[in-house]
Design a protein around this motif. Structure first.
Motif, mmCIF file in Angstrom:
data_model
loop_
_atom_site.group_PDB
_atom_site.id
_atom_site.type_symbol
_atom_site.label_atom_id
_atom_site.label_comp_id
_atom_site.label_asym_id
_atom_site.label_seq_id
_atom_site.Cartn_x
_atom_site.Cartn_y
_atom_site.Cartn_z
ATOM 1 N N GLY A 1 0.800 -1.218 0.000
ATOM 2 C CA GLY A 1 0.000 0.000 0.000
ATOM 3 C C GLY A 1 0.827 1.259 0.000
ATOM 4 O O GLY A 1 0.382 2.320 0.460
ATOM 5 N N GLY A 2 2.052 1.169 -0.550
ATOM 6 C CA GLY A 2 2.935 2.330 -0.621
ATOM 7 C C GLY A 2 3.838 2.503 0.580
ATOM 8 O O GLY A 2 4.758 3.321 0.549
ATOM 9 N N LEU A 3 3.594 1.770 1.657
ATOM 10 C CA LEU A 3 4.468 1.878 2.824
ATOM 11 C C LEU A 3 5.819 1.237 2.522
ATOM 12 O O LEU A 3 5.893 0.232 1.819
ATOM 13 C CB LEU A 3 3.835 1.185 4.033
ATOM 14 N N PRO A 4 6.907 1.781 3.050
ATOM 15 C CA PRO A 4 8.213 1.166 2.820
ATOM 16 C C PRO A 4 8.377 -0.102 3.651
ATOM 17 O O PRO A 4 7.990 -0.157 4.826
ATOM 18 C CB PRO A 4 9.201 2.259 3.258
ATOM 19 N N SER A 5 8.992 -1.102 3.058
ATOM 20 C CA SER A 5 9.117 -2.402 3.716
ATOM 21 C C SER A 5 9.926 -2.328 4.996
ATOM 22 O O SER A 5 9.725 -3.132 5.913
ATOM 23 C CB SER A 5 9.749 -3.409 2.754
ATOM 24 N N TRP A 6 10.862 -1.382 5.079
ATOM 25 C CA TRP A 6 11.739 -1.328 6.253
ATOM 26 C C TRP A 6 10.998 -1.009 7.545
ATOM 27 O O TRP A 6 11.547 -1.214 8.645
ATOM 28 C CB TRP A 6 12.905 -0.355 6.035
ATOM 29 N N PRO B 1 15.972 -18.812 10.701
ATOM 30 C CA PRO B 1 15.651 -18.020 9.513
ATOM 31 C C PRO B 1 15.190 -16.612 9.895
ATOM 32 O O PRO B 1 14.399 -16.449 10.831
ATOM 33 C CB PRO B 1 14.505 -18.805 8.849
ATOM 34 N N GLU B 2 15.708 -15.619 9.208
ATOM 35 C CA GLU B 2 15.287 -14.234 9.399
ATOM 36 C C GLU B 2 14.437 -13.801 8.220
ATOM 37 O O GLU B 2 14.608 -14.293 7.094
ATOM 38 C CB GLU B 2 16.505 -13.311 9.500
ATOM 39 N N THR B 3 13.536 -12.866 8.452
ATOM 40 C CA THR B 3 12.727 -12.330 7.358
ATOM 41 C C THR B 3 13.568 -11.407 6.491
ATOM 42 O O THR B 3 14.641 -10.935 6.890
ATOM 43 C CB THR B 3 11.513 -11.553 7.891
ATOM 44 N N MET B 4 13.044 -11.115 5.301
ATOM 45 C CA MET B 4 13.716 -10.167 4.413
ATOM 46 C C MET B 4 13.975 -8.836 5.115
ATOM 47 O O MET B 4 15.060 -8.265 5.041
ATOM 48 C CB MET B 4 12.849 -9.916 3.172
ATOM 49 N N GLU B 5 12.947 -8.337 5.790
ATOM 50 C CA GLU B 5 13.030 -7.003 6.375
ATOM 51 C C GLU B 5 14.123 -6.925 7.429
ATOM 52 O O GLU B 5 14.832 -5.919 7.537
ATOM 53 C CB GLU B 5 11.678 -6.612 6.978
ATOM 54 N N LYS B 6 14.273 -7.987 8.219
ATOM 55 C CA LYS B 6 15.307 -7.995 9.254
ATOM 56 C C LYS B 6 16.711 -7.946 8.649
ATOM 57 O O LYS B 6 17.662 -7.517 9.305
ATOM 58 C CB LYS B 6 15.156 -9.236 10.130
ATOM 59 N N LEU B 7 16.826 -8.389 7.405
ATOM 60 C CA LEU B 7 18.128 -8.377 6.730
ATOM 61 C C LEU B 7 18.290 -7.167 5.807
ATOM 62 O O LEU B 7 19.238 -7.090 5.030
ATOM 63 C CB LEU B 7 18.303 -9.674 5.933
ATOM 64 N N GLY B 8 17.344 -6.231 5.889
ATOM 65 C CA GLY B 8 17.438 -5.022 5.077
ATOM 66 C C GLY B 8 17.051 -5.208 3.629
ATOM 67 O O GLY B 8 17.371 -4.370 2.782
ATOM 68 N N LYS C 1 8.150 -10.776 4.837
ATOM 69 C CA LYS C 1 8.400 -11.754 3.779
ATOM 70 C C LYS C 1 9.586 -12.673 4.082
ATOM 71 O O LYS C 1 10.486 -12.336 4.840
ATOM 72 C CB LYS C 1 8.635 -11.023 2.457
ATOM 73 N N GLY C 2 9.564 -13.819 3.409
ATOM 74 C CA GLY C 2 10.569 -14.843 3.623
ATOM 75 C C GLY C 2 9.994 -15.942 4.504
ATOM 76 O O GLY C 2 8.841 -16.357 4.346
ATOM 77 N N ILE C 3 10.784 -16.419 5.457
ATOM 78 C CA ILE C 3 10.321 -17.380 6.457
ATOM 79 C C ILE C 3 10.161 -16.617 7.764
ATOM 80 O O ILE C 3 11.119 -16.042 8.279
ATOM 81 C CB ILE C 3 11.311 -18.548 6.615
ATOM 82 N N THR C 4 8.955 -16.600 8.302
ATOM 83 C CA THR C 4 8.639 -15.696 9.400
ATOM 84 C C THR C 4 8.916 -16.285 10.776
ATOM 85 O O THR C 4 8.967 -15.551 11.751
ATOM 86 C CB THR C 4 7.167 -15.265 9.320
ATOM 87 N N GLU C 5 9.062 -17.612 10.871
ATOM 88 C CA GLU C 5 9.334 -18.194 12.188
ATOM 89 C C GLU C 5 10.386 -19.291 12.142
ATOM 90 O O GLU C 5 11.443 -19.171 12.752
ATOM 91 C CB GLU C 5 8.040 -18.735 12.809
ATOM 92 N N THR D 1 22.383 -20.586 6.547
ATOM 93 C CA THR D 1 23.063 -19.625 5.678
ATOM 94 C C THR D 1 22.004 -18.986 4.794
ATOM 95 O O THR D 1 21.254 -19.691 4.110
ATOM 96 C CB THR D 1 24.127 -20.306 4.805
ATOM 97 N N ILE D 2 21.933 -17.662 4.827
ATOM 98 C CA ILE D 2 20.863 -16.945 4.125
ATOM 99 C C ILE D 2 21.466 -16.054 3.051
ATOM 100 O O ILE D 2 22.380 -15.269 3.321
ATOM 101 C CB ILE D 2 20.035 -16.100 5.113
ATOM 102 N N HIS D 3 20.940 -16.174 1.835
ATOM 103 C CA HIS D 3 21.351 -15.324 0.717
ATOM 104 C C HIS D 3 20.187 -14.403 0.307
ATOM 105 O O HIS D 3 19.231 -14.867 -0.318
ATOM 106 C CB HIS D 3 21.758 -16.164 -0.498
ATOM 107 N N PRO D 4 20.230 -13.116 0.653
ATOM 108 C CA PRO D 4 19.236 -12.184 0.108
ATOM 109 C C PRO D 4 19.436 -12.035 -1.392
ATOM 110 O O PRO D 4 20.567 -11.886 -1.865
ATOM 111 C CB PRO D 4 19.540 -10.874 0.840
ATOM 112 N N LEU D 5 18.352 -12.079 -2.146
ATOM 113 C CA LEU D 5 18.419 -12.013 -3.610
ATOM 114 C C LEU D 5 17.408 -10.992 -4.139
ATOM 115 O O LEU D 5 16.399 -11.348 -4.743
ATOM 116 C CB LEU D 5 18.149 -13.393 -4.209
#
Length: 591
Positions: free
Chosen positions: A103-108, A369-376, A465-469, A482-486
C-alpha cells in the motif's frame, strides 16, 4: 493557475462554479517519457483535473535515503500537468492502497519490532514526519494558493476500511497544515456508515469511493457532508487482476451511464483509473481476505487508456458523455505511440542460480531463519540453506510460515513447492506438501522463497516476507542457516555460459540471456508462452513477473526501455520452459 475555492455545495474557479472531472494517472506506473502523452490524452477527453497517489516506498526505499528523480520525479509530473492547464489532486497519504506493494508503505517499517501501522503510534509517526519533512516542501510551490496546479490534498486513504483512530487522522491533518499546506484537505472512504465514521474528521472534506449506484452512495455521503460539495473520489470504472483468475472487463456502456448520472447530479468525480499502467519490478501488491492473492504485473485496470496508453472504446464513450457537460478540446490528441513486432528472441546463454550465489549476494549466518526485512531486503527472493544429519525417514518439510512461495531443494535437487495458501503446519503431509528422506551421510536443505507482494489493503497488511518463524523436518525445528538475500536489483555480476542443449532440462532456477536488434524504437510486448514462472529484465530494467497460470500472458515493454542496435534480455525462470525463446509482439495478451 486559476484560483480554486469552496462555497457551500459548489467548487469555484475564479469565483465561477466548477465541476471537477478528474482522472487518476500514477506517475510511478508510467515511464517518465510518456507522462506528457498520458496527460494530453486526459485533457483531450474533456477532463480538467488529474489525480495521483504518491508512493512512499518509491521515494524512501531505504530508511533516510530519499529519491525524487527519474521515475520518482513527482514534481516534474505535476509541472507537466500545469503546463497543460490541468488542475492536480495529490494523495500523499503514508498509505495509498492502489494495489501497490504494501500500500505504498516502505518495507523497512517491518524491520522494527512492535511496529504498529496507520495509528497514533509514535515510532510510526516519527517515520511519517521524517518523510513529510522532505516531501511536503517539494509540493508547496505547486499549491494552487502559491500559483500552482494542486487544488486538493488527501489526509489519509480509505482509513475507515482499516481503523477508527481519529487522533491519528488529526495528527496527519495538523502535520500538513503545520508544513504550510493550505489547499483543500479531504478524506476518501467507501459510502458505508462504519467507513465514513472511522475515516472522516472535521476540517477535511469527506468524499466517497464507489463504482455503481451513485444516487445511493451520494445520499449516504450527504448524511456526513450536508453542506459541502459531493465528490466521488474513486469512480471504479474497471478492476485489477490477481494471478490465476480471469482478466476483469467492464463494459463502456455501463461506465458511461454511471458517469452521466454522476455529472447530471452536479457532483464532481475522479476516475479510478484513467490509465492504470504497469506494476514494473516487484511493486505489485496483494490482497488477503479468505486467502492470499497477489496482483499481476499489468495494472491495465480495463481503464480508458490501455496499459500501453492506447485509446479505447471506453475512452470514446466517456468523452461523449463529458461533452454534454463541458467543452472538450479539439485536435489535442498526440500522435499514437507506435507498436512493433520484433519477432523471436533466442536465449543462448544461462547462469544457474546455485552457481551464482556468491556473485549475487553476501551470505548471512543465522541461528534461525530471518525475514527479508530484518536483513534489510525489500523485494525479490531469499534463499535459506541448512544441513540436516542422517539417516532420517521420509518426513514433511514444514515452513512456519512461508511468505509467499517457496521452492525446496535437497542437495540442490528440486523437491517441490510450498505455497502460502495451502501449506499446513501439521505433521501430516498432504498431496501438495513436500517430504524428503535424509540419507545416512546427511543432506543440504535449501528453500528459495519469493516475495509475491506485500498485502496492500485490510487487516493483513503487516506482512513480512521470507520465512517468518522457522522450518521443521517432521516435528524438529532446524537451526544454523546460511541466508542469501536475492533482491535481483543488479544482475551485472552474473557470469553466463552457452546453454547446453543436450539431455533433459533440469528444473533449477536459472538466468537465461539473449540479445535482439532494434532498428526503430517502438513499444512491444514480451510473450512468455512456454515458460513457467519468473521475472524478465530488458537492458537491466525489471519488467515484472510472469506466471503460466495467467491471466496475463505478455509483459509490456515501453520503447524508452529499448535502444537502437543490440538489446539485452534476461529471464529468471524458476522451473523450466519448453524452448529457450520468446516473442516480442505488437499486441498485448492480458487473458
Amino acid at each position: 493557475m486559476a484560483k480554486f475555492t469552496v462555497e457551500g455545495r459548489n467548487f469555484l474557479v475564479n469565483d465561477r462554479p466548477f465541476q471537477m472531472i478528474s482522472g487518476a494517472i500514477h506517475y510511478f506506473r508510467v515511464v517518465p517519457e510518456y507522462w506528457r502523452d498520458r496527460l494530453l490524452k486526459l485533457k483531450a477527453c474533456g477532463f480538467n483535473t488529474v489525480e495521483t497517489y504518491i508512493a512512499w516506498n518509491i521515494h524512501e526505499p531505504k530508511k533516510g535515503q530519499f529519491c525524487f528523480t527519474g521515475a520518482a520525479d513527482i514534481v516534474r509530473f505535476i509541472e507537466i500537468a500545469a503546463e497543460l492547464d490541468l488542475h492536480v489532486i495529490v494523495r500523499p497519504s503514508p498509505y495509498i492502497c492502489a494495489e501497490w506493494e504494501f500500500g505504498g508503505l516502505p518495507s523497512w517499517l517491518l524491520a522494527e519490532d512492535g511496529m504498529k501501522l496507520r495509528c497514533n503510534y509514535k515510532p510510526y509517526l516519527d517515520h511519517v514526519d521524517a518523510y513529510y519533512d522532505v516531501l511536503i516542501p517539494l509540493l508547496l510551490p505547486l499549491l494552487d494558493t502559491n500559483g500552482g496546479p494542486i487544488i486538493a490534498m488527501q489526509v489519509e486513504n480509505e482509513y475507515g476500511s482499516y481503523g477508527n483512530d481519529k487522533n491519528y487522522l488529526e495528527y496527519l491533518r495538523q502535520g500538513l497544515l503545520r508544513r504550510g499546506v493550505d489547499v483543500l484537505l479531504f478524506t476518501s472512504d467507501g459510502p458505508e456508515d462504519h467507513m465514513l465514521q472511522g475515516g472522516t474528521i472535521p476540517g477535511a472534506l469527506a468524499t466517497a469511493n464507489f463504482g455503481s449506484r451513485p444516487e445511493e452512495s451520494f445520499e449516504k455521503l450527504g448524511e456526513y457532508e450536508p453542506n459541502n460539495p459531493l465528490v466521488c473520489m474513486e469512480y471504479w470504472n474497471g478492476w485489477f487482476d490477481h494471478w490465476g483468475e480471469e482478466h476483469h472487463v467492464r463494459g463502456y456502456d455501463d461506465v458511461a451511464d454511471v458517469l452521466d448520472r454522476i455529472l447530471k447530479s452536479g457532483a464532481s468525480v475522479n476516475f479510478y483509473m484513467f490509465q492504470g499502467g504497469t506494476n514494473f519490478g516487484f511493486y505489485n501488491g496483494a490482497n488477503f481476505f479468505d486467502k492470499y492473492e497477489p496482483t499481476v504485473t499489468s495494472y491495465d485496470y480495463n481503464a480508458l487508456l490501455s496499459e500501453s496508453g492506447d485509446i479505447t472504446d471506453k475512452y470514446l464513450a466517456i468523452r461523449d458523455v463529458i461533452s454534454k457537460y463541458s467543452d472538450v478540446p479539439k485536435a489535442l490528441l498526440p500522435t499514437p505511440i507506435p507498436k512493433h513486432n520484433y519477432g523471436t528472441v533466442q536465449l543462448t546463454e544461462q547462469a544457474r542460480l546455485f552457481d551464482s550465489l556468491e556473485l549475487l549476494s553476501v551470505p548471512v549466518q543465522s541461528v534461525y531463519p530471518e525475514t527479508m526485512e530484518k536483513l534489510g531486503q525489500d523485494y525479490g527472493f531469499i534463499l535459506y540453506t541448512t544441513r540436516i544429519s542422517g539417516p532420517r525417514p521420509r518426513s514433511k518439510v514444514t515452513v512456519q510460515e512461508v511468505r509467499d512461495r517457496a521452492l525446496v531443494f535437497m542437495d540442490n535437487v528440486y523437491q517441490g513447492v510450498i505455497e502460502r495458501n495451502n501449506h499446513s503446519l501439521s505433521l501430516t503431509a498432504e498431496e501438495h506438501d513436500v517430504a524428503v528422506e535424509i540419507p545416512r551421510e546427511g543432506a543440504s536443505l535449501s528453500i528459495l522463497v519469493e516475495n509475491l507482494g506485500r498485502v496492500n489493503y485490510g487487516w493483513m497488511m503487516k506482512d513480512p516476507k521470507g520465512i517468518t518463524e522457522g522450518v521443521r523436518h517432521e516435528r524438529q525445528f532446524l537451526y544454523d542457516w546460511t541466508i542469501h538475500p536475492l533482491p535481483l536489483d543488479d544482475l551485472t555480476s552474473l557470469v553466463f555460459e552457452p546453454i547446453d542443449f543436450g539431455g533433459d532440462p533440469v528444473p533449477e532456477p536459472t538466468f537465461y540471456k539473449g540479445t535482439f536488434e532494434v532498428d526503430e524504437l517502438a513499444d512491444t510486448f514480451l510473450n512468455m508462452e512456454g515458460w513457467t514462472k519468473g521475472v524478465a529484465f530488458v537492458n537491466g530494467f525489471n519488467l515484472g513477473r510472469y506466471w503460466e497460470i495467467g491471466p496475463q500472458k505478455t509483459l509490456y515493454v515501453p520503447a524508452p526501455l529499448l535502444r537502437e542496435g543490440a538489446n539485452e534480455l534476461i529471464i529468471f525462470e524458476l522451473h523450466g520452459m519448453n524452448e529457450p525463446q520468446v516473442t516480442l509482439q505488437e499486441v498485448p495478451d492480458l487473458g
